[in-house]
Every structure is written in C-alpha cells, then in structure tokens.
Design a protein around this motif. Structure first.
Motif, PDB file in Angstrom:
ATOM      1  N   CYS A  58       0.836  -1.198   0.000  1.00  0.00           N
ATOM      2  CA  CYS A  58       0.000   0.000   0.000  1.00  0.00           C
ATOM      3  C   CYS A  58       0.870   1.246   0.000  1.00  0.00           C
ATOM      4  O   CYS A  58       2.075   1.175   0.188  1.00  0.00           O
ATOM      5  N   HIS A  59       0.245   2.392  -0.196  1.00  0.00           N
ATOM      6  CA  HIS A  59       0.960   3.659  -0.207  1.00  0.00           C
ATOM      7  C   HIS A  59       0.904   4.266   1.194  1.00  0.00           C
ATOM      8  O   HIS A  59      -0.179   4.573   1.696  1.00  0.00           O
ATOM      9  N   THR A 104      -5.239   9.951  -5.856  1.00  0.00           N
ATOM     10  CA  THR A 104      -5.305  11.207  -6.624  1.00  0.00           C
ATOM     11  C   THR A 104      -5.268  12.430  -5.723  1.00  0.00           C
ATOM     12  O   THR A 104      -5.275  13.557  -6.209  1.00  0.00           O
ATOM     13  N   ASN A 105      -5.218  12.226  -4.422  1.00  0.00           N
ATOM     14  CA  ASN A 105      -5.326  13.332  -3.475  1.00  0.00           C
ATOM     15  C   ASN A 105      -4.082  13.416  -2.599  1.00  0.00           C
ATOM     16  O   ASN A 105      -3.711  12.462  -1.919  1.00  0.00           O
ATOM     17  N   PHE A 108      -1.818  16.644   6.312  1.00  0.00           N
ATOM     18  CA  PHE A 108      -0.464  16.933   5.824  1.00  0.00           C
ATOM     19  C   PHE A 108      -0.395  16.650   4.329  1.00  0.00           C
ATOM     20  O   PHE A 108      -1.243  15.944   3.768  1.00  0.00           O
ATOM     21  N   CYS A 109       0.624  17.230   3.694  1.00  0.00           N
ATOM     22  CA  CYS A 109       0.788  17.100   2.249  1.00  0.00           C
ATOM     23  C   CYS A 109       1.634  15.872   1.929  1.00  0.00           C
ATOM     24  O   CYS A 109       2.753  15.730   2.430  1.00  0.00           O
ATOM     25  N   ALA A 126      -6.692  17.347  -4.306  1.00  0.00           N
ATOM     26  CA  ALA A 126      -5.621  18.340  -4.301  1.00  0.00           C
ATOM     27  C   ALA A 126      -4.374  17.810  -4.992  1.00  0.00           C
ATOM     28  O   ALA A 126      -3.948  16.678  -4.763  1.00  0.00           O
ATOM     29  N   LEU A 127      -3.762  18.651  -5.856  1.00  0.00           N
ATOM     30  CA  LEU A 127      -2.536  18.291  -6.561  1.00  0.00           C
ATOM     31  C   LEU A 127      -1.299  18.895  -5.910  1.00  0.00           C
ATOM     32  O   LEU A 127      -0.181  18.487  -6.207  1.00  0.00           O
ATOM     33  N   ARG A 128      -1.517  19.876  -5.043  1.00  0.00           N
ATOM     34  CA  ARG A 128      -0.422  20.481  -4.275  1.00  0.00           C
ATOM     35  C   ARG A 128      -1.020  21.350  -3.195  1.00  0.00           C
ATOM     36  O   ARG A 128      -2.179  21.742  -3.251  1.00  0.00           O
ATOM     37  N   CYS A 129      -0.193  21.618  -2.158  1.00  0.00           N
ATOM     38  CA  CYS A 129      -0.652  22.523  -1.109  1.00  0.00           C
ATOM     39  C   CYS A 129      -0.017  23.890  -1.323  1.00  0.00           C
ATOM     40  O   CYS A 129       0.626  24.134  -2.345  1.00  0.00           O
ATOM     41  N   SER A 130      -0.150  24.783  -0.352  1.00  0.00           N
ATOM     42  CA  SER A 130       0.351  26.150  -0.526  1.00  0.00           C
ATOM     43  C   SER A 130       1.739  26.359   0.066  1.00  0.00           C
ATOM     44  O   SER A 130       2.216  27.497   0.160  1.00  0.00           O
TER      45      SER A 130
END
Length: 452
Positions: A125-126, A143-144, A162-163, A178-182
């Motif tokens: 698993c991831h 995908t998130n 968390f990212c 989400a593909l990226r955070c800030s």
C-alpha cells in the motif's frame, strides 16, 4: 590496535543507515568439553545450519538479513555458494525459522518484525510517516495529496492534514483532489546533484584508440553489465570502542560505487569468520562473469596481524577474532574466482595496522599459464604498524578523500593515478597518516569511465 578517532564538526545522519544501527546478534556462551566456561574458554555459538543445509556464521546471516531489509526486501534467501550446483544457493529462508536457530533478544526480534512489517506495507500500500507524529499513514485516495492523520487530530484537538508531496502540514483549504498545497516549492521535485563528474564518450574513444592494448576492457553501461562491490563495515564492537562516524564513510562509499555502476552488497558488524564467509560467497557470485571488475571495501578496527571482527572472545579453535587480508586475495585469485579472471579487483581497507603515529620529525631531504595472484590493486588507509584516523562526526580522511578524488577525477584518470592523488592529498593535508598501495598486480590501466 584500535582505530584512532578525532572530533570534527557535526555531519547529518543517514536515516536508512540509522535504521540498522542498533542491531547486533545476541551473544551465547557455550561450555567447552573440559567444563571450563570462564575467560578464554567462553565461545560464541559461531555457526548456524540453515534449512537448506548450508552452515554459515550467525553474525553473517544477521548481517545478510540487515542488507536485505535495507534493500526493502521482504523475502530472504541463502547467500551461501552451493558447491554441488556451482551457484549461489538462493533458497528461501523463513525469518521465523532462522530466529529459532539464532538466539535474539526480544528487542531485536521486535525490531526485525516491525521493520519487516513496514517494508511489507510499503509494497502492498501507499504509506508515509506523518510529519506531526511520525506514525505511518496510508493514502487511500491516490489522486489526493491532502491526507488526514487521525492521531494528530486527536492530539492537537483540531483536524490535522499533511501534504503527501512535501511532507509538511497542509497549507490552504483541504480538498478531495488536491494536486499540491500552498507550501513553498510543493510539487517541485528536488533533485540531488550527483558529485561524480561523468566521462565523455570522446575521451573514452580517444583513450581506447591510442592505448587499447594497455587498458583493461570495460563493458558498456547496460542491463547486461553486472558489476558487484562488497562493503563490510564493522561499527559496533564487544571489546573495542564503537567506530562512531563509520556510518558516514559507508554512506559516502555506497553512493560513489552506485554512481560508478556497482551493485553494493553492504554487510555490518561481522566476526572474522563472518568476513571470511562473506568473501567466499562474494567471490562465487554469478554476476562476476558479466562484470568487468569489482570493488571490495573493508572498514573496521585493525592491528598488525589483520582486521578486527566484532567478537570479544576467541572462537572454538582458540583463535582471536582477526581476519587476515590474505583471505581477500585467496578468494578472488585466478584459481578461486574464475568470474573475475583477467579483470581488475580493487581493494580498499580502512583500519589501523598498529599503534605508532605515522609522522616523524626529519631533516629536509587461452589455455595458458597464469600467475595465481594478478590484476589486483589494494589501497590501505595507513602504512604498517601505524594508526588510521577516523572522525566521529565526519568519518575517516581515507574514505572521504577517496570519494572526493574519484568524484572529481575518475572521468579522466585511471585507478592508480587516482590513488596517487589520494596519497598526495594526505602528504599535503594529513601529515599524521599516509595510505599505502600494496600487492598491486595490475598490468594495464583501469579506467572507470563513469557514466558510460
């Protein structure tokens, strides 16, 4: 003589190397046939008979399991050379079964079980460690990148995300795709620069055109080329100070050898018998027939008589735990290692060879007959009867300078010129110690041609 050490500046630890830092085999004392179990009569349970029938030193098997775990492998196999089949055994080994043969402490058993579980989970698993609590969290939605940690949420009294990409607490509104955070640089892959200068095809072509007969053949980089290197690093000892800083040398040497195209078999904390078994098995690896060379790197305490194993007691034959460097040459020579016949075998040894300081005040001033031992080149960290210095924070001058010289000059110099530059640097910067090139029987130049 134990390896000398100094104190230098702090150097960051390597997390993967640290993973195995505190594992060592549980010592078992056996009573001799004469009933004496004191002093030199004490002996380690030295060998273990594996389910496949091969007998190998217990330390060696534990070190092999560490290596497999470090490679993120969940299945273990026998590393012994099978005489009947003339190949590495490779029989599957059950971790639980071997634990029944080699006594481990409950802490050691727990360590192996936990890390086996982590490696297994990584294949199935991831998952990644949450930056807030370091607990491993599975990412169910591939995908998130916005991942919820329930433990931090309960601890911090607010919903914690968390990212997955930058491994920082999530910045910005949490979303389901989400593909990226800030966070700054989130989503930008950080590429670690390789310090090894690559060789140009033009340089290689020119050298081969002018001196092909004086240069050892080098295979082109491809899936068919199988270069191997053996790295034995004894760090934790039962009777000598631990070799703090040796992890840095191991990490640096592994990175260099991998960049040069070698698969590195790294084994930690072996007895003399373990080192001997590792050398014999390494010499019989099938990959050597598809290689053009090999490296053997040994790092340990040492004395005038050889390289120290990690055991504090003599073996059942009454011998001290000292590995003779002659065994390296015997294992890899023309007779015993046909896969490396006519191919360069480079040996690097970081260890003391006595107790004397290396500095002194002076006044200014086809079927054919083959030699049994040839195509070797060995560089030792010091001259006979002198100490070899290692820094607890940075590692040893010897290993670190070799890595630096190879990174800068391997694209243009052959191996003996690289070693000459190492010696020159020691003369200019480390007057207390001088490496020594020994038993060198290269009859051609050996170029590594990094990157090609």
């Amino acid at each position: 003589m134990a390896e000398a050490s100094e104190t230098w500046d702090e150097y960051p630890e390597d997390s993967v190397t640290n993973l195995f830092k505190n594992i060592s085999i549980h010592k078992t004392e056996l009573q001799r046939s004469d009933g004496n179990s004191e002093g030199r009569g004490k002996s380690r349970r030295e060998f273990v008979k594996l389910p496949c029938g091969h007998r190998r030193p217990a330390h060696y098997i534990i070190a092999w399991f560490k290596y497999c775990l470090k490679q993120r492998q969940t299945e273990f196999s026998c590393p012994a050379f099978d005489e009947s089949r003339k190949r590495i055994c490779g029989a599957k080994l059950s971790f639980e079964g071997v634990c029944g043969l080699i006594p481990l402490t409950s802490k050691q058993t727990q360590f192996f079980q936990e890390n086996l579980s982590l490696v297994t989970a990584g294949h199935l698993c991831h998952y990644k460690a949450c930056p807030g609590c370091l607990t491993y969290v599975e990412r169910r939605d591939q995908t998130n990148l916005c991942v919820h940690c329930t433990i931090c949420t309960a601890t911090k009294k607010h919903t914690y995300y968390f990212c997955w990409s930058c491994r920082s607490e999530w910045k910005g509104p949490p979303t389901h795709n989400a593909l990226r955070c800030s966070n700054n640089r989130c989503g930008q892959e950080v590429i670690r620069e390789d310090p090894l200068v690559p060789c140009t095809p033009e340089f290689k072509e020119k050298k081969l055109r002018k001196k092909r007969d004086d240069i050892y053949p080098v295979k082109e980089r491809s899936s068919d080329r199988k270069r191997l290197a053996l790295l034995i690093n004894n760090v934790e000892f039962e009777y000598l100070d631990n070799r703090d800083g040796a992890e840095k040398d191991e990490m640096s040497m592994e990175r260099l050898l991998k960049a040069l195209g070698y698969t590195v078999l790294t084994l930690r904390d072996l007895t003399a018998q373990g080192m001997s078994a590792a050398m014999r098995d390494f010499s019989q690896r099938e990959e050597h027939s598809r290689s053009d060379s090999c490296f053997v790197v040994l790092m340990s305490h040492g004395s005038a008589s050889g390289i120290c194993g990690v055991s504090s007691i003599v073996n059942s034959d009454g011998e001290e735990d000292i590995f003779s460097t002659d065994d390296i040459y015997n294992c890899l020579n023309t007779t015993n290692c046909p896969g490396l016949r006519d191919k360069p075998k480079i040996i690097l040894i970081q260890s003391c060879r006595g107790g004397n300081d290396g500095c002194v005040d002076v006044q200014d001033s086809m079927p054919k007959t083959e030699h049994r031992e040839k195509d070797f080149c060995c560089l030792r960290s010091c001259t006979p009867n002198t100490v070899s210095i290692r820094n607890p924070q940075r590692g040893s001058d010897f290993i670190q300078d070799i890595v630096e010289i190879f990174n800068k000059h391997a694209h243009e110099d052959h191996i003996e010129e690289l070693f000459r530059k190492v010696l020159k640097k020691f003369k200019e910067h480390h007057p207390r110690q001088m490496p020594s090139k020994e038993r060198t029987t290269l009859n051609k130049h050996f170029y590594l041609f990094p990157g090609l």
